[in-house]
Structure formats: structure tokens, C-alpha cells
Design a protein around this motif. Sequence first.
Motif, PDB file in Angstrom:
ATOM      1  N   PRO A 177      46.837 -43.574  40.250  1.00  0.00           N
ATOM      2  CA  PRO A 177      47.428 -43.852  39.460  1.00  0.00           C
ATOM      3  C   PRO A 177      47.138 -43.541  38.077  1.00  0.00           C
ATOM      4  O   PRO A 177      47.909 -42.495  37.266  1.00  0.00           O
ATOM      5  N   GLU A 179      46.331 -44.029  35.340  1.00  0.00           N
ATOM      6  CA  GLU A 179      46.388 -44.429  34.316  1.00  0.00           C
ATOM      7  C   GLU A 179      46.573 -45.935  34.225  1.00  0.00           C
ATOM      8  O   GLU A 179      47.547 -46.089  35.105  1.00  0.00           O
ATOM      9  N   LYS A 181      49.003 -48.472  31.955  1.00  0.00           N
ATOM     10  CA  LYS A 181      50.310 -48.396  31.016  1.00  0.00           C
ATOM     11  C   LYS A 181      50.403 -49.973  31.116  1.00  0.00           C
ATOM     12  O   LYS A 181      51.064 -49.947  31.872  1.00  0.00           O
ATOM     13  N   ALA A 182      50.230 -50.760  29.823  1.00  0.00           N
ATOM     14  CA  ALA A 182      50.135 -52.160  29.724  1.00  0.00           C
ATOM     15  C   ALA A 182      51.384 -52.791  29.459  1.00  0.00           C
ATOM     16  O   ALA A 182      51.819 -53.674  30.999  1.00  0.00           O
ATOM     17  N   CYS A 183      52.383 -52.012  29.270  1.00  0.00           N
ATOM     18  CA  CYS A 183      53.583 -52.215  28.657  1.00  0.00           C
ATOM     19  C   CYS A 183      54.718 -51.154  28.814  1.00  0.00           C
ATOM     20  O   CYS A 183      54.428 -50.621  28.272  1.00  0.00           O
ATOM     21  N   LEU A 184      55.209 -51.250  29.779  1.00  0.00           N
ATOM     22  CA  LEU A 184      56.372 -50.695  30.207  1.00  0.00           C
ATOM     23  C   LEU A 184      57.628 -51.360  30.629  1.00  0.00           C
ATOM     24  O   LEU A 184      57.569 -52.169  30.940  1.00  0.00           O
ATOM     25  N   ALA A 192      59.845 -52.400  41.914  1.00  0.00           N
ATOM     26  CA  ALA A 192      58.275 -53.380  41.564  1.00  0.00           C
ATOM     27  C   ALA A 192      57.471 -52.583  43.260  1.00  0.00           C
ATOM     28  O   ALA A 192      57.617 -51.639  43.732  1.00  0.00           O
TER      29      ALA A 192
ATOM     30  N   ASN B 178      48.362 -56.425  28.596  1.00  0.00           N
ATOM     31  CA  ASN B 178      49.818 -56.063  29.082  1.00  0.00           C
ATOM     32  C   ASN B 178      50.364 -57.079  28.080  1.00  0.00           C
ATOM     33  O   ASN B 178      49.731 -58.092  27.309  1.00  0.00           O
ATOM     34  N   CYS B 179      51.832 -57.479  28.373  1.00  0.00           N
ATOM     35  CA  CYS B 179      52.681 -58.126  26.949  1.00  0.00           C
ATOM     36  C   CYS B 179      52.862 -59.514  27.227  1.00  0.00           C
ATOM     37  O   CYS B 179      52.340 -59.740  26.296  1.00  0.00           O
ATOM     38  N   THR B 346      61.512 -60.326  31.549  1.00  0.00           N
ATOM     39  CA  THR B 346      61.468 -59.560  33.343  1.00  0.00           C
ATOM     40  C   THR B 346      62.389 -58.183  33.135  1.00  0.00           C
ATOM     41  O   THR B 346      62.069 -57.371  34.083  1.00  0.00           O
ATOM     42  N   ASP B 347      62.072 -57.183  32.040  1.00  0.00           N
ATOM     43  CA  ASP B 347      62.701 -56.570  31.305  1.00  0.00           C
ATOM     44  C   ASP B 347      61.176 -55.472  31.144  1.00  0.00           C
ATOM     45  O   ASP B 347      61.010 -53.936  31.097  1.00  0.00           O
ATOM     46  N   GLN B 348      60.260 -56.425  31.140  1.00  0.00           N
ATOM     47  CA  GLN B 348      59.053 -55.739  31.110  1.00  0.00           C
ATOM     48  C   GLN B 348      57.823 -55.314  32.409  1.00  0.00           C
ATOM     49  O   GLN B 348      57.725 -56.689  32.894  1.00  0.00           O
ATOM     50  N   TYR B 349      57.228 -54.515  32.264  1.00  0.00           N
ATOM     51  CA  TYR B 349      56.519 -54.361  33.110  1.00  0.00           C
ATOM     52  C   TYR B 349      54.691 -53.482  32.908  1.00  0.00           C
ATOM     53  O   TYR B 349      55.282 -53.317  32.095  1.00  0.00           O
ATOM     54  N   TYR B 350      54.685 -52.532  34.564  1.00  0.00           N
ATOM     55  CA  TYR B 350      52.912 -51.982  34.094  1.00  0.00           C
ATOM     56  C   TYR B 350      53.068 -50.727  34.739  1.00  0.00           C
ATOM     57  O   TYR B 350      53.719 -50.931  36.137  1.00  0.00           O
ATOM     58  N   LYS B 351      52.561 -50.313  34.440  1.00  0.00           N
ATOM     59  CA  LYS B 351      52.171 -49.117  35.483  1.00  0.00           C
ATOM     60  C   LYS B 351      50.400 -48.654  35.610  1.00  0.00           C
ATOM     61  O   LYS B 351      49.345 -49.257  34.703  1.00  0.00           O
ATOM     62  N   GLY B 352      50.395 -48.718  36.741  1.00  0.00           N
ATOM     63  CA  GLY B 352      48.473 -49.016  37.952  1.00  0.00           C
ATOM     64  C   GLY B 352      48.320 -49.970  37.426  1.00  0.00           C
ATOM     65  O   GLY B 352      48.734 -51.175  37.798  1.00  0.00           O
ATOM     66  N   ARG B 353      46.505 -49.974  38.228  1.00  0.00           N
ATOM     67  CA  ARG B 353      46.117 -51.285  38.930  1.00  0.00           C
ATOM     68  C   ARG B 353      45.031 -51.618  37.525  1.00  0.00           C
ATOM     69  O   ARG B 353      43.520 -50.799  38.250  1.00  0.00           O
ATOM     70  N   ARG B 384      52.811 -60.003  36.982  1.00  0.00           N
ATOM     71  CA  ARG B 384      54.404 -60.009  37.915  1.00  0.00           C
ATOM     72  C   ARG B 384      53.820 -60.326  38.863  1.00  0.00           C
ATOM     73  O   ARG B 384      53.116 -59.188  39.629  1.00  0.00           O
ATOM     74  N   LYS B 406      62.596 -55.830  43.153  1.00  0.00           N
ATOM     75  CA  LYS B 406      62.583 -56.241  42.120  1.00  0.00           C
ATOM     76  C   LYS B 406      61.106 -56.923  41.783  1.00  0.00           C
ATOM     77  O   LYS B 406      60.471 -58.341  42.596  1.00  0.00           O
ATOM     78  N   PRO B 407      59.913 -56.630  40.850  1.00  0.00           N
ATOM     79  CA  PRO B 407      58.882 -57.765  40.555  1.00  0.00           C
ATOM     80  C   PRO B 407      59.964 -59.302  40.302  1.00  0.00           C
ATOM     81  O   PRO B 407      60.606 -59.445  39.749  1.00  0.00           O
TER      82      PRO B 407
END
Lengths: 195, 559
Positions: A177, A179, A181-184, A192, B178-179, B346-353, B384, B406-407
Amino acid sequence: MSDNDPMTINRRTLLRQAVYMVGGAAGLNALAACSDQSAEGDAIPRLSGPGRYFTGVRMTRLKVIVDTIIPDTDTPGAVAAGVHTFIDQMMADWAEPDTRDQFDKVIDEIDERAVAAHGDRLTRLPQEQRFAVIRDYDAEKLGQRNWPYRRFKDLVLVGYYHSQIGATEELQYELIPGEWKACLPLAEVGSAWAD
Amino acid sequence: MTADFDAIVVGSGMSGGWAAKELAERGLKTLVIERGRHIEHGTDYTDFKAPWELPNLDAVPEREQVHYGGRVIAASTAHFRIKEDDHPYSVAEGKPFRWFRGYHLGGRSLMWARQSYRMSEMDFEANKKDGHGNDWPIRYADLAPWYDHVERFAGISGQAEGLPQLPDGQFQPPMELNCVEEIFRDRLHETFPTRRLTIGRCAHLTAPTAEQQALGRGPCQSRSLCSRGCSYGAYFSSLSATLPAARKTGNLTIVTDEIGHSVVYDVATGKASGVRVVDAITREHRVYTGRIIFLCASAIGSAHIMLNSRSERFPTGIANSSDMLGRNLMDHVSGLGAGGYMPGYTDQYYKGRRPNGFYIPRFRNVTEDADFVRGYGFQGGASRGDWRRGGGQAGIGAALKQDLRKPGGWSVWLAGFGEMLPNPDNRVTLHPTKVDKWGIPLLHIDCAYGKNDLKMARQANRDAVEMLQAAGFQGVNERKAEPDEPGRAIHEMGTVGMGRDPGTSVLNGFNQAHDVPNLFVTDGACMASTACQNPSLTYMAISARAAHYAAEFLKEGKI
């Protein structure tokens, strides 16, 4: 119930035995063709050859089951991802005898439900009836917290969602990845993550 | 007689890597002895394989799982795990103890969870204040500059919070919450103003320094494949950081597949003269001589070697005139905590691990009283659900596929780590009759929680449940009523404890054996108490500090 049980010896196992007596891949191809022609149209899959662990009969049932649990939709499903082959390989390489028995039994039980409900083998039922049989079996077994079926379904899911198709076409996967990104907004991410 | 080496370090993990680096950088010809096999940084890792490229999707055959203690482990990390049947140990009846080991170059620095926290002044004072265990012969001020030193080199990402019980350090930029974690933090602080939630402090590079880059280390790529080894060297390990730095000096020699058998004692000089090893492959014995010896073979491992170092002067193990060798085995009280789920968002997510979670530092006996002494902190994280949720919920077909695309909902976990009190009856000894396949007596472990440990465990569960409920999590359940057996936290400590009094402790304030001035023990064995923080950062700081003093003493001709 084992494959030697007269109950499970159907037309195709007899045919397969005949093919073995004749021998060779050509025979199997002939059998597959024969199986297609003699079946109820496209609802009936080709008889699979035996897997590394499963008999041809169970391989065929397994393929139908995973196809029903995760079908082709707008993305390829479990069969395209090779989940049936994966589970067979896991039985050969990973599973202990107890686990193999559990998986055999799950596959056979679903077939028995088909016979009980509709008077025919799972693989010979039209798609809607197959779906109903497996849907009811799935709901019943998970409702009972049935461990063998839970393991079976888990393996179907890992086989699919960790396949390249499942991870990258159905879901998303990034090996690197780069990076965090905590909140998207989910809308920005899309589907997912596979992991 | 000239010694083969100026310094011998037994063990190449968290502590041994640091000892080797600091000794070699001070000009000492240093030998590192590793009992396991060589691991090549990068080449021996599996971190560039996507899930579908791993044989059997990374499953270890069921019949082989028994060799790993019956735990389900990933095939891609199995080469960092010992096969238990090759390395047996015994435990006292009715007192289970789980001993995780990492027998390969780099040791458990390749297997750790990378959480890095300083101990505080109150931790170093605790034994003296409540009377449990030996007073630490050092205080926070003694270690603070060494924490600075190791943090700058190792690279610790974290957020300064100004808390007395969890001193801030030399941090690289923190990772983000995260949020839902932010919501938890804010609601927690509203309800419990002195319970803080902060991002985990972890040994990952988020802004590598020139020194780190020169060692070939790069920033964390948010892959969370750390347990397979990191080819980027983004997390701290002996293989990514300390051993390469030691190698650069030209003073380092490493031998692998050689098992530390015993420390050789020279009665004429009153010092240790070397280390006897058994070749793991040929079973041959040989002795390396050295002017100073550092044992960094892990808490129980270093005690094992010392107990097996029997001589006329030390019939029960080297430097054991106090009879404290092997005693005060501790771990963190673990297996505690709770989990729950958060409706909505449920509209919030993240990218990366993110290879890290959050941390709630100790508040019991800091800002809030308790009916026990010491305290605990919580690690945790919110995320999630993924496709795995489909295995347990009814549903098949296109609808299942659509749902798992969906997550899932948000869930959270909290895992408490509590301070286990030192107790001399919790101890390791040599098995009277059984030996391993190299002829070394097996280790026998006799260890159980005490009343304070169990009282603390119950309160940790209650606190975890209460905090999650107060923050609006639902379906909150404690993980389990009783803690895991000792050893499970893989934070084993004690057995060669530091102390001021040679009559009641094995090591002094420089990690130097009271009885044998050129013998140093700087791994978890030296700990006089466990505090509740993850201990690796303290092992690093203590090892670097001890190496500094050992080199000074050698130069001054004191040892």
C-alpha cells in the motif's frame, strides 16, 4: 457413506469405472462429452475427473457447491477462481484424516439433502433447486454452530477471497500500500480490502 | 594467554544485537554466538508474496501444527518458529508455562510485535515502595539517555503525551488513529479524564534518518506483513539494524548453529574466561575465549546457560552465591481485556494496513486507586470486518458476494498487559535427569500467578468492559475470565535479576554479575520487575548502557 456404497454408485461412477478399464485421458474426455449430452442441459456440470484427494463424484459435487456459494456474477466466481481444486489440494496436502472425513461428509450430506428434497442428486438438479438445498443446509448448519460445515465454508471463502480473482477482481488487494490513510470515505475506497 | 575475542555475546536477538553493536563500535573484537541457523535479511523473508502466491494459501499442514505447540500458524512464518519437540522443557505439575522461542539469527527481534514503551520513574521505584522484589539498582535517570540513544537509532514512531507513567521519547512521526479509534479516544477522555488513549509507539520508521537509510532501511510501507520479515528494514530488528551496524565496524564475527552450553569460569582469575558451545549439527563441543562475556540468550535462556555453568566455586551455577539464579521468573499478566462493536460509521474506511494499534497507558495506582499494587496498560485497535465474517453467517450466492464486497461493521479489541510481581518461588532449574539432544539438561519451569496478579486481572477485565461501554460500543464482552498461563505474553523476565545487594541479587546496576566481574546479562533476565509496558525497548537501552560500561571497565583495567 463411502463411494463404494451402492447408494452413491450412479451412472457416472459406473461410466468412470468403464473408462478406467478402457483407460486414458481420451476416455475421460469421451465421458465428459457423454455426460454433457446425456444431462439436463447446461445445469448439469461435466463430471470432474478425480482430484488428488476427492473422488470424481465428490469433485463434481464440490464444484457445484462452491459455484452455488460463490457464483459468477459481474465478477468471476469460485469455480473460475479454482476453489474446488484448492479445497481438493488442501485435503491432499494439509488435512488430517478427521478433517478429510468432515469435508467428505459435508459434501455428501448436501447431496443427500438434494435427494431427500427433490429426489435426485445435487448435480442433476436445476440451479434453483441446488441453490435452495445449499441455502437451507448453510442456514441450518451455521444456526447449529456446526463446526465441520463452518470449516468447509471458511475454506471456500479463503480459497476465493485469497485467490487472485477474489482478491483483485471481486475485492481489492495491495501488496505494498505504501501508506496508511486512517480515515477515508468508503465511497473513495470502493469495495472492501481482501486484507 | 590471549583471548580469541575481546567480547563474546551469546544470543543475536533484541539484546544481543545491541550489545554486539555497542561493543564493536567501541573497538572491541566481538563474537556473537547464535544457537539457531543463519537468516539472511531480505533473502530469507517471504514478504513479497501475495496471498495467492503462497502454497496452500499459507496454511501449515494440520499434522505439522503439533510441532509448533498446536497453534495454527502461517507457513510463511513457520521458519521463524521452533519445532517444540526438538526443544522440550518441563513444567511443574498444575503450573502450565508457555515458552516461545526464536532460535535463528535475529532471534525474536524478527517475531516481536514492535511495541516500544519506556519504563518510568515509578516503575523503577515500585519494588522499593511496596516491598515486592529487589530494589532496582538504577533509576529512570540512569536509563533515560540510553532510551534516547536506542530510540534515535532504532526509530520509534509515536505521539508525545507528557504522561509521567509513560515517558515520551525521541519519536518519529506517529501513525494515525482511524475514525472510530478517534471517537473512542474522545469519549474515553470525556468519561475518564485521566485514562489516555494514544497511538501505539512502535519500532517502525515513518521518517527514516540518514543513519537509518545508510543501513539500507526505508519507511514503513503499511503492508503489515512484519511477521514474515521486512525487506525494507522498516521495523527494527537485529538483522535490519544492529548487526549491520556492528558489521560495519569490522569488529564483528557471527557464528550460527552453535548452542551456548555454559560459561567457563577461571578460578585463578576469578573471572569468566569464555563460553563453551555445542555445535547444533555435529554436537562437537568447543570453547571460545573472551575478556568479557555478555549473555543475551533471552530471560530463561541466559539463566539456563548460567545454571549449567557449574564449577567447584559455583556448584549451582555461575555467579549464584546468592541462590537467586533462576528465581523471580515473571511474565506479563495477559489474555485480559474485552471487545465490542460500534454501530454506524459505515461510510468511513481506510487504506493500507497499519502494523500498529493504540495504547491506553496504566491508570491504576497512578491516577486511580486499586485493591492491588502496580497496574496494567491496554493495547487495542478498531477495524472494519472483512470477508472472513461470511464464514459464520448464513447466506450464499450472489447476495453473499454482494454483502462481502462491502466492509463489515466496526469492531474494537482491548488487550490488557499487567505487571506480574516478582516471587522467588517462581523459578527455573535444571531438570535433574533429562537432557536435550545435545546433552544439555532440560530446563524445568515452576511458575504461577500470585494473588495480586489475579486480582489485577479481574479488574483489568472490568475496566476494559467499562471503557468500551462508556464509549458506546455494543455487544461488549470480556475476552475471558482468567488470564492466560504465564509465558503467553512472551514477555518473560527475571531469573538473573539486578539488585543492590549481592546477597539477594545476581547482577549489579551495570548488569555485571556481583560474583564474576566480566560477566554481564542484559536481556529480560536482568529485570527486577516487569512494569506493565512491553519490555523490548528497555532491553535495548539496558544492553547499550551495560555495553558502554563494560567497555569502559575493560579500558580502565577494572575487569
